[in-house]
Design a protein around this motif. Structure first.
Motif, PDB file in Angstrom:
ATOM      1  N   TYR A  21     194.836 102.632 -19.157  1.00  0.00           N
ATOM      2  CA  TYR A  21     193.429 102.825 -18.794  1.00  0.00           C
ATOM      3  C   TYR A  21     192.935 101.737 -17.845  1.00  0.00           C
ATOM      4  N   ASP A  22     193.438 100.512 -18.012  1.00  0.00           N
ATOM      5  CA  ASP A  22     193.056  99.436 -17.083  1.00  0.00           C
ATOM      6  C   ASP A  22     193.462  99.773 -15.660  1.00  0.00           C
ATOM      7  N   ASP A  23     194.652 100.351 -15.504  1.00  0.00           N
ATOM      8  CA  ASP A  23     195.123 100.708 -14.171  1.00  0.00           C
ATOM      9  C   ASP A  23     194.260 101.803 -13.557  1.00  0.00           C
ATOM     10  N   TRP A  24     193.853 102.785 -14.377  1.00  0.00           N
ATOM     11  CA  TRP A  24     192.997 103.844 -13.847  1.00  0.00           C
ATOM     12  C   TRP A  24     191.615 103.316 -13.497  1.00  0.00           C
ATOM     13  N   THR A  25     191.104 102.416 -14.333  1.00  0.00           N
ATOM     14  CA  THR A  25     189.802 101.824 -14.017  1.00  0.00           C
ATOM     15  C   THR A  25     189.873 101.034 -12.720  1.00  0.00           C
ATOM     16  N   ASP A  26     190.947 100.281 -12.544  1.00  0.00           N
ATOM     17  CA  ASP A  26     191.116  99.509 -11.317  1.00  0.00           C
ATOM     18  C   ASP A  26     191.249 100.429 -10.104  1.00  0.00           C
ATOM     19  N   LEU A  27     191.996 101.527 -10.258  1.00  0.00           N
ATOM     20  CA  LEU A  27     192.139 102.472  -9.146  1.00  0.00           C
ATOM     21  C   LEU A  27     190.786 103.074  -8.783  1.00  0.00           C
ATOM     22  N   ILE A  28     189.991 103.445  -9.777  1.00  0.00           N
ATOM     23  CA  ILE A  28     188.662 103.998  -9.507  1.00  0.00           C
ATOM     24  C   ILE A  28     187.802 102.971  -8.776  1.00  0.00           C
ATOM     25  N   ASP A  29     187.875 101.720  -9.215  1.00  0.00           N
ATOM     26  CA  ASP A  29     187.123 100.656  -8.528  1.00  0.00           C
ATOM     27  C   ASP A  29     187.519 100.575  -7.057  1.00  0.00           C
ATOM     28  N   ARG A  30     188.821 100.621  -6.790  1.00  0.00           N
ATOM     29  CA  ARG A  30     189.300 100.487  -5.415  1.00  0.00           C
ATOM     30  C   ARG A  30     188.950 101.704  -4.573  1.00  0.00           C
ATOM     31  N   VAL A  31     189.006 102.886  -5.180  1.00  0.00           N
ATOM     32  CA  VAL A  31     188.619 104.107  -4.470  1.00  0.00           C
ATOM     33  C   VAL A  31     187.145 104.042  -4.094  1.00  0.00           C
ATOM     34  N   ILE A  32     186.311 103.609  -5.025  1.00  0.00           N
ATOM     35  CA  ILE A  32     184.871 103.509  -4.753  1.00  0.00           C
ATOM     36  C   ILE A  32     184.605 102.491  -3.653  1.00  0.00           C
ATOM     37  N   ALA A  33     185.272 101.328  -3.744  1.00  0.00           N
ATOM     38  CA  ALA A  33     185.045 100.273  -2.752  1.00  0.00           C
ATOM     39  C   ALA A  33     185.446 100.719  -1.354  1.00  0.00           C
ATOM     40  N   ARG A  34     186.510 101.499  -1.248  1.00  0.00           N
ATOM     41  CA  ARG A  34     187.026 101.866   0.068  1.00  0.00           C
ATOM     42  C   ARG A  34     186.438 103.160   0.613  1.00  0.00           C
ATOM     43  N   PHE A  35     186.143 104.126  -0.264  1.00  0.00           N
ATOM     44  CA  PHE A  35     185.836 105.462   0.223  1.00  0.00           C
ATOM     45  C   PHE A  35     184.444 105.995  -0.142  1.00  0.00           C
ATOM     46  N   SER A  36     183.788 105.410  -1.138  1.00  0.00           N
ATOM     47  CA  SER A  36     182.522 105.972  -1.596  1.00  0.00           C
ATOM     48  C   SER A  36     181.347 105.474  -0.765  1.00  0.00           C
ATOM     49  N   ALA A  37     180.417 106.386  -0.483  1.00  0.00           N
ATOM     50  CA  ALA A  37     179.198 105.997   0.227  1.00  0.00           C
ATOM     51  C   ALA A  37     178.242 105.254  -0.689  1.00  0.00           C
ATOM     52  N   SER A  38     178.422 105.417  -2.008  1.00  0.00           N
ATOM     53  CA  SER A  38     177.553 104.760  -2.973  1.00  0.00           C
ATOM     54  C   SER A  38     178.325 103.663  -3.708  1.00  0.00           C
ATOM     55  N   PRO A  39     177.811 102.436  -3.757  1.00  0.00           N
ATOM     56  CA  PRO A  39     178.495 101.367  -4.480  1.00  0.00           C
ATOM     57  C   PRO A  39     178.428 101.554  -5.994  1.00  0.00           C
ATOM     58  N   ARG A  40     177.490 102.355  -6.449  1.00  0.00           N
ATOM     59  CA  ARG A  40     177.347 102.635  -7.882  1.00  0.00           C
ATOM     60  C   ARG A  40     177.244 104.151  -8.069  1.00  0.00           C
ATOM     61  N   PRO A  41     178.348 104.835  -7.845  1.00  0.00           N
ATOM     62  CA  PRO A  41     178.318 106.292  -7.839  1.00  0.00           C
ATOM     63  C   PRO A  41     178.100 106.881  -9.224  1.00  0.00           C
ATOM     64  N   ARG A  42     177.595 108.092  -9.231  1.00  0.00           N
ATOM     65  CA  ARG A  42     177.498 108.850 -10.469  1.00  0.00           C
ATOM     66  C   ARG A  42     178.819 109.587 -10.658  1.00  0.00           C
ATOM     67  N   ILE A  43     179.486 109.352 -11.795  1.00  0.00           N
ATOM     68  CA  ILE A  43     180.847 109.838 -12.031  1.00  0.00           C
ATOM     69  C   ILE A  43     180.828 110.959 -13.054  1.00  0.00           C
ATOM     70  N   TYR A  44     181.600 112.016 -12.760  1.00  0.00           N
ATOM     71  CA  TYR A  44     181.821 113.096 -13.726  1.00  0.00           C
ATOM     72  C   TYR A  44     183.313 113.162 -14.017  1.00  0.00           C
ATOM     73  N   GLU A  45     183.670 113.062 -15.301  1.00  0.00           N
ATOM     74  CA  GLU A  45     185.081 113.116 -15.691  1.00  0.00           C
ATOM     75  C   GLU A  45     185.398 114.442 -16.357  1.00  0.00           C
ATOM     76  N   ILE A  46     186.460 115.084 -15.892  1.00  0.00           N
ATOM     77  CA  ILE A  46     187.006 116.293 -16.496  1.00  0.00           C
ATOM     78  C   ILE A  46     188.195 115.876 -17.365  1.00  0.00           C
ATOM     79  N   GLY A  47     188.358 116.516 -18.504  1.00  0.00           N
ATOM     80  CA  GLY A  47     189.491 116.186 -19.370  1.00  0.00           C
ATOM     81  C   GLY A  47     189.416 114.769 -19.894  1.00  0.00           C
TER      82      GLY A  47
END
Length: 234
Positions: free
Chosen positions: A6-32
Motif C-alpha cells: 500500500y505504501d508503494d501505491w500511495t507513493d505512486l499516486i502522489d507522483r502521478v498527482i505531482a506530475r500529471f494532475s491539474a489539481s494539487p489536492r484532487p478529489r479521488i474516487y477508488e473502484i475496488g
C-alpha cells in the motif's frame, strides 16, 4: 493481504498527482477499494476521497473504519459527482472477463471524471502468472484462523485462478472450526488488446512497469496504465 504494498501505491499516486494532475489536492474516487486500507493512507495525506467496492461486506468493514464508501459495480457506477482522479488498483480490473467490460468501465469512469481528469489502473500479467502462480500452494496459520491457497494458471484461456479454503475457530474449548471457500478467477489480456479498447475521449499518458514510470516490457509482472480524459473532443 499483509504482503500488499500500500505504501508503494500511495507513493505512486502522489507522483502521478505531482506530475500529471491539474489539481494539487484532487478529489479521488477508488473502484475496488476493498476494506478501505488504501483509503486510510490517502485520507491521512489530506486527499478528498470516496471509495467503492462490489462487495457489500467489504464496504461495511470500510464503513466501520470511518471510510466514506459505497457499494458499486465498476461497470455501473452510481455516482453523480465529478472527480479529478479515479483509481482501480491491485489488479482488480483483471476480474473483468471480457474486453467489452473494459469498455464499459472506461465509459463509466469517463462519466465520473472532470475534463482533464486521470484514471490510474493496473493489471497482473502473464509473466507474473507463469513466474509466480502457475501452480502454487501456500498456507498461513494465524491461530484463530488459517487458510490454504492453491493458485494455478490456465494458459488455454489466459486465466489466473486462486482458490482459498479458510478455517475460522468458532469454539476454542472444543477446537471447532468453520470452513468457508473462495474462488477467484482473473482474466489476463495483453496490454495491446486493452489499449485498443480505450475510447477516444481518453489519451494514454503512460503504460509503466510496476510502480515506476518506465515503459512496460514482456517481463513486467504488474503494469500500470494512466489515462487522461480529454478536455475537448476532437
Amino acid at each position: 493481504m499483509q504482503h500488499v504494498r500500500y505504501d508503494d501505491w500511495t507513493d505512486l499516486i502522489d507522483r502521478v498527482i505531482a506530475r500529471f494532475s491539474a489539481s494539487p489536492r484532487p478529489r479521488i474516487y477508488e473502484i475496488g477499494g476493498g476494506t478501505g486500507v488504501l483509503a486510510s493512507y490517502l485520507l491521512r495525506k489530506g486527499y478528498r476521497y470516496i471509495g467503492s467496492d462490489l462487495s457489500y461486506e467489504m464496504c461495511r468493514v470500510a464503513g466501520e473504519k470511518g471510510m466514506p464508501f459505497i457499494a458499486a459495480d465498476a461497470r455501473h457506477l452510481p455516482v453523480k459527482a465529478r472527480f479529478d482522479l479515479a483509481v482501480f488498483l491491485y489488479d482488480g480490473i483483471n476480474y473483468l472477463w471480457e474486453l467489452s467490460e473494459y469498455e464499459r468501465v472506461f465509459d463509466e469512469v469517463s462519466r465520473t471524471l472532470m475534463p482533464g481528469g486521470l484514471f490510474l489502473f493496473d493489471i497482473t500479467t502473464t509473466a507474473n502468472s507463469l513466474t509466480n502462480f502457475r501452480d502454487y500452494l501456500d498456507c498461513e496459520d494465524y491461530g484463530d484462523y488459517y487458510y490454504v491457497r492453491h493458485s494455478f494458471f490456465d494458459t488455454s484461456v489466459q486465466a489466473q485462478y486462486n482458490d482459498f479454503t479458510i478455517f475460522r475457530k468458532i469454539d476454542s474449548r472444543e477446537c471447532l472450526f468453520e470452513r468457508t471457500e473462495e474462488h477467484h478467477a482473473q482474466r489476463i489480456f495483453p496490454v495491446t488488446a486493452i489499449v485498443k479498447r480505450v475510447p477516444h475521449e481518453f489519451e494514454v499518458l503512460g503504460i509503466w512497469d510496476g510502480f515506476s514510470f518506465r515503459k512496460y516490457s514482456r517481463n513486467s509482472e504488474r503494469v500500470h496504465f494512466l489515462l487522461r480524459k480529454r478536455k475537448r473532443h476532437t
